[in-house]
Design a protein around this motif. Structure first.
Motif, short mmCIF file in Angstrom:
data_model
loop_
_atom_site.label_atom_id
_atom_site.label_comp_id
_atom_site.label_asym_id
_atom_site.label_seq_id
_atom_site.Cartn_x
_atom_site.Cartn_y
_atom_site.Cartn_z
N ASP A 226 -18.32 57.38 32.57
CA ASP A 226 -19.48 58.21 32.94
C ASP A 226 -19.36 58.72 34.36
OD1 ASP A 226 -20.62 57.84 30.45
OD2 ASP A 226 -21.87 56.15 31.09
N MET A 242 -25.08 62.61 25.95
CA MET A 242 -25.05 61.22 25.53
C MET A 242 -26.13 60.94 24.48
SD MET A 242 -24.41 59.32 29.20
CE MET A 242 -24.97 57.75 28.55
N CYS A 243 -27.30 61.54 24.67
CA CYS A 243 -28.38 61.36 23.69
C CYS A 243 -27.99 61.90 22.32
CB CYS A 243 -29.65 62.05 24.18
SG CYS A 243 -30.45 61.24 25.58
N ALA A 246 -25.41 59.43 20.75
CA ALA A 246 -25.67 58.01 20.98
C ALA A 246 -25.55 57.18 19.71
CB ALA A 246 -27.05 57.83 21.59
N ASP A 247 -25.91 57.73 18.57
CA ASP A 247 -25.92 56.96 17.33
C ASP A 247 -24.55 56.88 16.65
OD1 ASP A 247 -28.62 56.48 17.62
OD2 ASP A 247 -29.21 58.25 16.45
N GLY A 258 -20.67 57.35 22.49
CA GLY A 258 -21.93 56.73 22.10
C GLY A 258 -21.77 55.25 21.85
N SER A 262 -25.86 52.50 25.10
CA SER A 262 -26.15 53.90 25.46
C SER A 262 -27.42 54.01 26.30
CB SER A 262 -26.26 54.75 24.19
OG SER A 262 -25.03 54.82 23.52
N LEU A 263 -28.45 53.22 25.97
CA LEU A 263 -29.70 53.31 26.72
C LEU A 263 -29.51 52.85 28.17
CD1 LEU A 263 -32.37 52.07 24.14
CD2 LEU A 263 -31.95 54.41 24.94
N ARG A 265 -26.71 52.93 29.87
CA ARG A 265 -25.91 53.96 30.53
C ARG A 265 -26.74 55.20 30.81
NH1 ARG A 265 -21.97 55.13 26.29
NH2 ARG A 265 -21.43 56.85 27.69
N LEU A 266 -27.61 55.57 29.88
CA LEU A 266 -28.43 56.75 30.07
C LEU A 266 -29.34 56.59 31.28
CD1 LEU A 266 -29.32 59.50 28.99
CD2 LEU A 266 -30.98 58.31 27.55
#
Length: 304
Positions: A226, A242-243, A246-247, A258, A262-263, A265-266
């Motif tokens: 990142d 990323m969103c 993410a899945d 992803g 992910s959350l 990192r976001l």
């Protein structure tokens, strides 16, 4: 005997207590490369201290009192009689099997894991030649799949894969941001560290250090990628991309933008952060290098 107890206690501290403290350290997310080094230092320290503790437990008292000289003598690497005056016996050599197993077990799993990863990667590359379409403008291969996903297959025949679903939902700048993320994985050979942590986890199942190191190093390597992408693209662009992916789950032997973490990192991408103070990361680097050496220093001198 006291030395064996000290080394065993050190191994327990490193293998069971230190991982929980390191996983909660805030500085690791601000300096992920240093964080990876700290986890690798703990892994090496556990192996060294456990092997030396077993050495002091299983070998005869005469050789143990000769410290590292006694160990080299039993292995046939030291000439002459050790200070204790005793000659290594066949039983002493057989006693080395236990400490040697602690060292050879993760090495064996490393070889097996590397071979299985390479085989899975080859199968996936062969599949991409059948279903993938080259996209030279992105330096990637496009796969007709509706789920937005971007991942890479590191190694000699490295490849970045983008699904049709990702092309549909990502803007050109967002796509280039996640592509830069994947190039960082390839350039940094992050796959090698994944193999190392996987092998360590399989060699010592149930050990808190093995479980935590695998999870944390995976997360920290994504943060390293990142940071590389943020050098060339705005935070909002990378965060949005990323969103969207993410899945998605990367296939076996691949690394994706992803997935788990992910959350975390976001939030990190959207929240500017300063690097830890120079004294902090210098101290962590020094401790990571010194930690595996402490058991050796204990074993080098005559024991008590």
């Amino acid at each position: 005997m006291i030395t064996a107890v000290v080394l065993a206690g050190y191994a327990i501290l490193v293998g069971a207590a230190a991982p929980y403290a390191l996983s909660r350290a805030r500085w690791a997310h601000r300096a992920p490369i240093v964080g990876v080094l700290a986890w690798l230092g703990l892994m090496v320290t556990f192996v060294v201290s456990t092997a030396l503790a077993l050495y002091h437990l299983v070998l005869t008292e005469e050789h143990v009192h000769d410290g590292i000289v006694g160990l080299l003598s039993v292995c046939g690497l030291a000439t002459g009689d050790p200070a204790g005056g005793s000659t290594p016996t066949l039983g002493d050599a057989a006693g080395l099997l236990a400490p040697a197993a602690i060292v050879l077990l993760p090495v064996g799993w490393l070889v097996r894991t590397a071979w299985r990863t390479r085989r899975a990667r080859r199968r996936h590359l062969d599949l991409l030649t059948l279903v993938g379409t080259p996209a030279p403008e992105y330096g990637a291969t496009v796969v007709e799949h509706g789920v937005p996903a971007v991942y890479c297959l590191p190694g000699r025949s490295c490849r970045i894969v983008v699904t049709r679903g990702a092309l549909d939902v990502l803007s050109d700048e967002q796509l280039r941001a996640v592509l830069e993320h994947e190039r960082s994985h390839i350039a940094g050979r992050h796959d090698v560290l994944h193999v190392v942590t996987e092998a360590f986890a399989r060699a010592f199942p149930g050990l808190p250090l093995a479980r935590q190191a695998k999870e944390q190093i995976t997360l920290l390597l994504e943060m390293v990628a990142d940071d590389r992408a943020l050098r060339f693209h705005p935070r909002e662009v990378l965060a949005t991309a990323m969103c969207e992916v993410a899945d998605a789950r990367a296939p076996q032997a691949a690394m994706g933008a992803g997935g788990p973490g992910s959350l975390i990192r976001l939030h990190r991408v959207l929240t500017p952060h300063d690097r830890p103070h120079r004294a902090t990361w210098l101290g962590v680097v020094t401790a990571s290098v010194a930690a595996p050496l402490l058991p050796l220093l204990v074993a080098c001198g005559p024991t008590v």
